[in-house]
Design a protein around this motif. Structure first.
Motif, PDB file in Angstrom:
ATOM      1  N   LYS A  16       0.837  -1.202   0.000  1.00  0.00           N
ATOM      2  CA  LYS A  16       0.000   0.000   0.000  1.00  0.00           C
ATOM      3  C   LYS A  16       0.876   1.258   0.000  1.00  0.00           C
ATOM      4  N   THR A  17       1.167   1.757  -1.188  1.00  0.00           N
ATOM      5  CA  THR A  17       1.909   3.002  -1.325  1.00  0.00           C
ATOM      6  C   THR A  17       1.122   3.951  -2.201  1.00  0.00           C
ATOM      7  N   PRO A  18       1.078   5.230  -1.854  1.00  0.00           N
ATOM      8  CA  PRO A  18       0.335   6.196  -2.672  1.00  0.00           C
ATOM      9  C   PRO A  18       0.906   6.256  -4.078  1.00  0.00           C
TER      10      PRO A  18
ATOM     11  N   HIS B 190      -1.147   9.646   3.685  1.00  0.00           N
ATOM     12  CA  HIS B 190      -2.333   8.976   3.132  1.00  0.00           C
ATOM     13  C   HIS B 190      -3.605   9.511   3.777  1.00  0.00           C
ATOM     14  N   GLN B 191      -3.545   9.831   5.053  1.00  0.00           N
ATOM     15  CA  GLN B 191      -4.718  10.324   5.762  1.00  0.00           C
ATOM     16  C   GLN B 191      -5.187  11.663   5.214  1.00  0.00           C
ATOM     17  N   GLN B 192      -4.247  12.544   4.883  1.00  0.00           N
ATOM     18  CA  GLN B 192      -4.611  13.832   4.308  1.00  0.00           C
ATOM     19  C   GLN B 192      -5.286  13.652   2.949  1.00  0.00           C
ATOM     20  N   ALA B 193      -4.773  12.706   2.172  1.00  0.00           N
ATOM     21  CA  ALA B 193      -5.376  12.427   0.867  1.00  0.00           C
ATOM     22  C   ALA B 193      -6.808  11.934   1.030  1.00  0.00           C
ATOM     23  N   LEU B 194      -7.048  11.118   2.058  1.00  0.00           N
ATOM     24  CA  LEU B 194      -8.397  10.589   2.273  1.00  0.00           C
ATOM     25  C   LEU B 194      -9.378  11.690   2.681  1.00  0.00           C
ATOM     26  N   VAL B 195      -8.920  12.677   3.447  1.00  0.00           N
ATOM     27  CA  VAL B 195      -9.787  13.815   3.782  1.00  0.00           C
ATOM     28  C   VAL B 195     -10.199  14.535   2.502  1.00  0.00           C
ATOM     29  N   LEU B 196      -9.230  14.742   1.612  1.00  0.00           N
ATOM     30  CA  LEU B 196      -9.536  15.384   0.335  1.00  0.00           C
ATOM     31  C   LEU B 196     -10.529  14.547  -0.472  1.00  0.00           C
TER      32      LEU B 196
ATOM     33  N   THR C 246      -4.369   4.202  -2.971  1.00  0.00           N
ATOM     34  CA  THR C 246      -3.473   3.108  -3.317  1.00  0.00           C
ATOM     35  C   THR C 246      -4.187   2.131  -4.243  1.00  0.00           C
ATOM     36  N   VAL C 247      -3.414   1.355  -4.969  1.00  0.00           N
ATOM     37  CA  VAL C 247      -3.986   0.354  -5.868  1.00  0.00           C
ATOM     38  C   VAL C 247      -4.830  -0.651  -5.085  1.00  0.00           C
TER      39      VAL C 247
ATOM     40  N   LEU D 267      -5.551  23.712  -1.457  1.00  0.00           N
ATOM     41  CA  LEU D 267      -4.572  24.789  -1.272  1.00  0.00           C
ATOM     42  C   LEU D 267      -3.767  24.585   0.009  1.00  0.00           C
ATOM     43  N   ARG D 268      -4.462  24.149   1.068  1.00  0.00           N
ATOM     44  CA  ARG D 268      -3.779  23.909   2.343  1.00  0.00           C
ATOM     45  C   ARG D 268      -2.721  22.833   2.192  1.00  0.00           C
ATOM     46  N   LEU D 269      -3.060  21.749   1.505  1.00  0.00           N
ATOM     47  CA  LEU D 269      -2.096  20.672   1.309  1.00  0.00           C
ATOM     48  C   LEU D 269      -0.909  21.132   0.472  1.00  0.00           C
TER      49      LEU D 269
END
Length: 394
Positions: free
Chosen positions: A190-192, A203-209, A326-327, A384-386
């Protein structure tokens, strides 16, 4: 026959085309067939449509979970088997209540099929995800145009003929799945795999988005469903004939077939996330401009604007989700995207009817414009924050 190791885009796109052609034979006639042929009330038809939406959502989730946790190929076979058996049975049993039961069963299978197409699309490795989902979306719309045009010709002849021809398309879909999608792609750790700056974020920040994107997606399809429900009444109340309203959907499909390849050419020049957000803003603006539409040509121009926004954003959304996850999570989040679409489509007609009953069409158009732009603003602000965090860490 051993399973292949690589997913081919041409077969995934063909599966999308065949599935949506078969489905497009059915969804335009469901309410009309139940009311005019089976003599059930519109309330009963509405309940059946709601249950079909629920079955679709269950299929979306089930398809995604099984794709990630069971077997990719067997999940695809399961979905197409359910759909094909349900439609084939409709040829012989299309009275009440069998029609409703079999349409719900078909919706369950189609929910699995939709998620499987996107999930397989996210595993195509010889093209960018942006190119893949634009191609799949174009195939989807070719299917919709073929199905909706054909059902108008076939239904006056015989409803059995409609179900028979739809069965042929589902049977062809089954052949594609069984013989061309016999693929098992080994999943890496599991890699982005984002191709944007978000790749460096957690990964957690990506999931919020992703969840902000999904919330915006609900409002988009809530709004889009108004064109499939209350807009027909709004236009005919203005003296515009129903056939003119129905031709807008043919125009929509033709524009997408012609224009989607042009959208693909934006890839080297425009960031995917920027293209999607601009597309959604154009799409949302078309609803605000509906306040001023008073004749057929105004509605045509507005629908062209809506279609431009749709082309720029809809096909890119599953690609963006694929980049942010992740894939190993392909099935889960592609399934969630389809679930959010189903939720929006289920809520939209109810919301539209409520606002019109207690207000007017202008208030409805303003409200959905605000729903879409406010949730899009949340996506934009978090993105923008990210990016600021990414720049600060360099």
């Amino acid at each position: 026959m051993t399973k292949q190791r690589q997913v081919k885009l041409k077969w995934v796109a063909l599966a999308s085309l065949l599935n949506n052609t078969g489905a497009a034979f059915l969804w335009p006639l469901t309410t009309m067939y139940m009311h005019n042929y089976l003599h059930e009330s519109l309330t009963t038809a509405g309940v059946v449509m709601l249950l079909m939406s629920i079955c679709m959502m269950v299929g979306n989730y089930l398809g995604g979970w099984l794709f990630d946790h069971w077997d990719q190929y067997q999940t695809a076979v399961l979905g197409v088997t359910i759909s094909t058996v349900a439609i084939f049975t409709l040829i012989f049993a299309h009275g009440w209540p069998w029609f409703a039961v079999l349409m719900m069963l078909n919706s369950l299978g189609d929910g699995i099929n939709m998620t499987i197409v996107n999930s397989y699309g996210s595993l195509v490795s010889d093209h960018s995800s942006r190119y893949v989902f634009n191609y799949i979306y174009m195939a989807f719309n070719v299917g919709v145009v073929i199905g909706t045009l054909a059902v108008g010709v076939l239904l006056p002849v015989s409803v059995v003929l409609v179900f028979t021809v739809a069965t042929v398309f589902y049977f062809l879909l089954a052949l594609v799945v069984v013989f061309a999608l016999k693929v098992r792609v080994p999943l890496p750790p599991k890699t982005p795999r984002s191709r944007e700056k978000l790749a460096s974020r957690s990964h957690q920040q990506a999931l919020v988005l992703i969840w902000l994107i999904l919330l915006n997606f609900v409002t988009i399809h809530l709004s889009y469903s108004l064109w499939e429900s209350v807009m027909a009444v709004h236009m005919t109340n203005m003296g515009i004939p129903f056939y003119a309203y129905s031709l807008l959907w043919t125009l929509n499909g033709v524009l997408i077939i012609v224009g989607q390849p042009l959208v693909n050419k934006l890839s080297p020049y425009v960031r995917l996330s920027s293209q999607i957000m601009v597309g959604i803003l154009i799409f949302a603006s078309s609803f605000l401009l509906l306040i001023f539409a008073r004749n057929l040509w105004a509605f045509v121009l507005d629908f062209v604007l809506l279609t431009i926004g749709e082309m720029a954003s809809f096909a890119g959304l599953p690609a963006w989700i694929a980049q942010l996850t992740t894939v190993n999570e392909a099935g889960h989040y592609q399934g969630l995207l389809n679930i959010m679409m189903s939720i929006g489509r289920a809520i939209g007609p109810l919301y539209g009817g409520f606002v019109i009953d207690h207000g007017n069409y202008q208030e409805l158009f303003i409200s959905v414009f605000l729903l879409m732009t406010v949730t899009l603003g949340g996506v934009f602000a978090y993105l923008l924050r990210l990016r600021r965090l990414s720049d600060d860490s360099k």
